[in-house]
Design an enzyme around this catalytic site. Structure first.
Site, PDB file in Angstrom:
ATOM      1  N   SER A 148     -31.592  73.886 -26.943  1.00 25.80           N
ATOM      2  CA  SER A 148     -30.950  73.665 -25.652  1.00 25.80           C
ATOM      3  C   SER A 148     -31.788  72.728 -24.796  1.00 25.80           C
ATOM      4  O   SER A 148     -33.021  72.697 -24.908  1.00 25.80           O
ATOM      5  CB  SER A 148     -30.822  75.020 -24.955  1.00 25.80           C
ATOM      6  OG  SER A 148     -30.533  74.851 -23.595  1.00 25.80           O
ATOM      7  N   TYR A 185     -34.450  83.807 -22.157  1.00 20.30           N
ATOM      8  CA  TYR A 185     -33.532  83.097 -23.052  1.00 20.30           C
ATOM      9  C   TYR A 185     -34.093  81.710 -23.389  1.00 20.30           C
ATOM     10  O   TYR A 185     -34.206  81.328 -24.554  1.00 20.30           O
ATOM     11  CB  TYR A 185     -32.134  82.949 -22.408  1.00 20.30           C
ATOM     12  CG  TYR A 185     -31.364  81.803 -22.997  1.00 20.30           C
ATOM     13  CD1 TYR A 185     -30.774  81.923 -24.252  1.00 20.30           C
ATOM     14  CD2 TYR A 185     -31.270  80.567 -22.341  1.00 20.30           C
ATOM     15  CE1 TYR A 185     -30.115  80.853 -24.830  1.00 20.30           C
ATOM     16  CE2 TYR A 185     -30.617  79.500 -22.909  1.00 20.30           C
ATOM     17  CZ  TYR A 185     -30.036  79.644 -24.146  1.00 20.30           C
ATOM     18  OH  TYR A 185     -29.393  78.578 -24.721  1.00 20.30           O
ATOM     19  N   LYS A 237     -35.695  79.767 -27.070  1.00 20.42           N
ATOM     20  CA  LYS A 237     -35.380  78.460 -27.671  1.00 20.42           C
ATOM     21  C   LYS A 237     -36.657  77.649 -27.869  1.00 20.42           C
ATOM     22  O   LYS A 237     -36.842  77.008 -28.901  1.00 20.42           O
ATOM     23  CB  LYS A 237     -34.377  77.694 -26.803  1.00 20.42           C
ATOM     24  CG  LYS A 237     -32.997  78.321 -26.755  1.00 20.42           C
ATOM     25  CD  LYS A 237     -32.341  78.381 -28.128  1.00 20.42           C
ATOM     26  CE  LYS A 237     -31.049  79.145 -28.137  1.00 20.42           C
ATOM     27  NZ  LYS A 237     -30.510  79.407 -29.478  1.00 20.42           N
TER      28      LYS A 237
HETATM   29  C1  UD1 Z   1     -27.355  77.524 -18.867  1.00 17.01           C
HETATM   30  C2  UD1 Z   1     -28.701  77.276 -19.479  1.00 17.01           C
HETATM   31  C3  UD1 Z   1     -28.565  76.679 -20.826  1.00 17.01           C
HETATM   32  C4  UD1 Z   1     -27.727  77.588 -21.677  1.00 17.01           C
HETATM   33  C5  UD1 Z   1     -26.376  77.759 -21.050  1.00 17.01           C
HETATM   34  C6  UD1 Z   1     -25.557  78.714 -21.908  1.00 17.01           C
HETATM   35  C7  UD1 Z   1     -30.616  76.816 -18.073  1.00 17.01           C
HETATM   36  C8  UD1 Z   1     -31.285  75.843 -17.193  1.00 17.01           C
HETATM   37  N1  UD1 Z   1     -29.476  76.403 -18.618  1.00 17.01           N
HETATM   38  O1  UD1 Z   1     -26.809  76.275 -18.563  1.00 17.01           O
HETATM   39  O2  UD1 Z   1     -29.810  76.519 -21.422  1.00 17.01           O
HETATM   40  O3  UD1 Z   1     -27.618  77.058 -22.968  1.00 17.01           O
HETATM   41  O4  UD1 Z   1     -26.540  78.277 -19.725  1.00 17.01           O
HETATM   42  O5  UD1 Z   1     -25.306  79.920 -21.359  1.00 17.01           O
HETATM   43  O6  UD1 Z   1     -31.095  77.884 -18.261  1.00 17.01           O
HETATM   44  N2  UD1 Z   1     -22.249  77.255 -11.438  1.00 17.01           N
HETATM   45  C9  UD1 Z   1     -21.606  77.558 -10.267  1.00 17.01           C
HETATM   46  N3  UD1 Z   1     -20.804  78.669 -10.245  1.00 17.01           N
HETATM   47  C10 UD1 Z   1     -20.627  79.477 -11.325  1.00 17.01           C
HETATM   48  C11 UD1 Z   1     -21.286  79.144 -12.535  1.00 17.01           C
HETATM   49  C12 UD1 Z   1     -22.106  78.034 -12.553  1.00 17.01           C
HETATM   50  O7  UD1 Z   1     -21.737  76.868  -9.269  1.00 17.01           O
HETATM   51  O8  UD1 Z   1     -19.907  80.470 -11.222  1.00 17.01           O
HETATM   52  C13 UD1 Z   1     -23.098  76.062 -11.495  1.00 17.01           C
HETATM   53  C14 UD1 Z   1     -24.549  76.395 -11.805  1.00 17.01           C
HETATM   54  O9  UD1 Z   1     -25.238  76.689 -10.625  1.00 17.01           O
HETATM   55  C15 UD1 Z   1     -25.002  75.115 -12.477  1.00 17.01           C
HETATM   56  C16 UD1 Z   1     -23.750  74.569 -13.149  1.00 17.01           C
HETATM   57  O10 UD1 Z   1     -22.654  75.230 -12.533  1.00 17.01           O
HETATM   58  O11 UD1 Z   1     -25.422  74.203 -11.514  1.00 17.01           O
HETATM   59  C17 UD1 Z   1     -23.704  74.848 -14.637  1.00 17.01           C
HETATM   60  O12 UD1 Z   1     -23.986  76.217 -14.856  1.00 17.01           O
HETATM   61  P1  UD1 Z   1     -23.768  76.931 -16.268  1.00 17.01           P
HETATM   62  O13 UD1 Z   1     -22.429  76.619 -16.795  1.00 17.01           O
HETATM   63  O14 UD1 Z   1     -24.148  78.350 -16.106  1.00 17.01           O
HETATM   64  O15 UD1 Z   1     -24.783  76.190 -17.230  1.00 17.01           O
HETATM   65  P2  UD1 Z   1     -26.349  75.904 -17.097  1.00 17.01           P
HETATM   66  O16 UD1 Z   1     -26.988  76.763 -16.109  1.00 17.01           O
HETATM   67  O17 UD1 Z   1     -26.494  74.435 -16.944  1.00 17.01           O
END
Ligand code: UD1
Length: 345
Positions: free
Chosen positions: A127, A152, A156
């Site tokens: 990742s 997590y 990785k």
């Molecule tokens: C995270 C992990 C990644 C992992 C992936 C799978 C980190 C930095 N990244 O990705 O390694 O493989 O999850 O589970 O640990 N967001 C919102 N509202 C929500 C959900 C998300 O605003 O309800 C935003 C988050 O704040 C973020 C973006 O959307 O900025 C993407 O979030 P998400 O889809 O959870 O992925 P990552 O955090 O990038």
């Protein structure tokens, strides 16, 4: 003769999409999954898409006895594609030991089995989390790995290190780690996709569930980041593009085209997309407005990250083909499919 490939986590989100591509590219595959976060029916759906239902062995690869039994029965395996892992960042903070045990014991068991049963190759799901918040964007493979923020993420990093060290001394095994950015979307057939347990942690399943009316509103975690619209930036890639990269990586290993015993590739589009832009993309392709409110930052979130995929472009001859909107559309089609399916069951 067809090359035989084992797909651990084969009924999961990325494993199932890769299984489809492997079958379509002429590989003979066996899925292994403990169904902790997926359903056996996925194997049937893979069969529906490809015309070949892959065998599914239901057991936990952390169970060494069962794993050995499996490899004694199944010989001449060309590669293991290792997807099986826990992946919820938030949950890992509260269940660190479970995460280390599940993600690392499984990997160690597989590496030992590779040595013991003459299985030459592994493709490992890594990742972009290993980069933390990179100083320079877009991020290249030689960007420093930073201390992991969650257990997590640490699994990785440690997983990659174990593989690197093992492949450096055990000459008959080789591996490729693929560092995924943010996979989204579903197969165009819309009969396989991402199925989070309970309330989704990831953005796109949350968006599609809100679009469907399962969630009242989306919480956007922070709009005070140092980005053009203040929300975080990610590199969202279509899961089918990601799956195709796995087939290329497997072929590279199986056909001995790898340059080193251990290689690492970034898999992303090379384009950063903000959380608000992702919402807008969903609204464009679905015609549905998403209700959202701005909340505080989510602990551990990285402000912005996107890939420099040029090494994978050059070396693997791979690049993403689908746009954000295309990927989002498939995520939406899948959400509608699975909800109707659940209602009719
Ligand atoms: C995270 C992990 C990644 C992992 C992936 C799978 C980190 C930095 N990244 O990705 O390694 O493989 O999850 O589970 O640990 N967001 C919102 N509202 C929500 C959900 C998300 O605003 O309800 C935003 C988050 O704040 C973020 C973006 O959307 O900025 C993407 O979030 P998400 O889809 O959870 O992925 P990552 O955090 O990038």
């Amino acid at each position: 003769m067809k090359k035989k490939i084992i797909v651990t986590g084969g009924t999961g989100y990325i494993g199932s999409h890769t299984a489809v591509e492997l079958i379509e590219e002429g590989f003979d595959i066996i899925l292994i999954d403990n169904l902790y976060n997926s359903e056996a029916v996925v194997a049937e759906r893979i069969g529906k898409i490809t015309g070949t239902k892959p065998p599914l062995e239901v057991f936990d690869i952390c169970d060494k006895l069962k794993l050995n039994r499996f490899f004694k029965k199944n010989k001449d395996i060309a590669a293991i594609m290792h997807f099986a892992a826990y992946k919820a960042v938030g949950e890992s903070v509260n269940k660190p030991i479970e995460y280390y045990r599940n993600n690392l014991v499984s990997l160690i068991n597989l590496l030992e089995a590779m040595n013991q049963y003459n299985i030459p190759s592994m493709v490992f799901s890594s990742s972009c989390t290993v980069y933390g918040q990179p100083e320079k964007l877009p991020v290249k493979e030689d960007s420093p790995v930073q201390p992991a923020i969650s257990p997590y993420g640490n699994t990785k990093q440690i997983g990659e290190e174990i593989i690197r060290d093992a492949t450096s001394v055990i000459q008959n095994i080789k591996a490729i780690s693929l560092r995924y950015f943010n996979p989204i979307g579903a197969h165009p057939s819309a009969i396989i996709g991402e199925l989070p347990r309970g309330v989704p942690e990831n953005l796109v399943p949350y968006i599609t569930q809100t679009g469907y009316g399962i969630r009242d509103e989306l919480k956007v975690f922070g709009n005070d980041y140092n980005t053009p619209d203040g929300t975080c930036i990610r590199d969202f890639l279509h899961v089918v593009d990601l799956a195709k990269a796995h087939v290329i990586a497997a072929r590279r290993l199986v056909e001995n085209k790898n340059r080193k015993n251990y290689e690492v590739f970034n898999l992303g589009t090379g384009k950063g997309v903000s959380v608000l832009e992702a919402i807008q993309s969903f609204e464009r392709v679905s015609g549905i407005k998403i209700k959202y409110t701005i909340k505080g930052r989510r602990p551990g979130d990285i402000e912005k990250i996107w890939a420099d995929p040029s090494y994978a472009n050059r070396e693997l001859g791979w690049k993403t083909m689908s746009s954000l909107d295309e990927a989002m559309k498939t995520a939406w089609e899948w959400e509608k499919y699975i909800r109707k399916k659940n209602l009719s069951e």
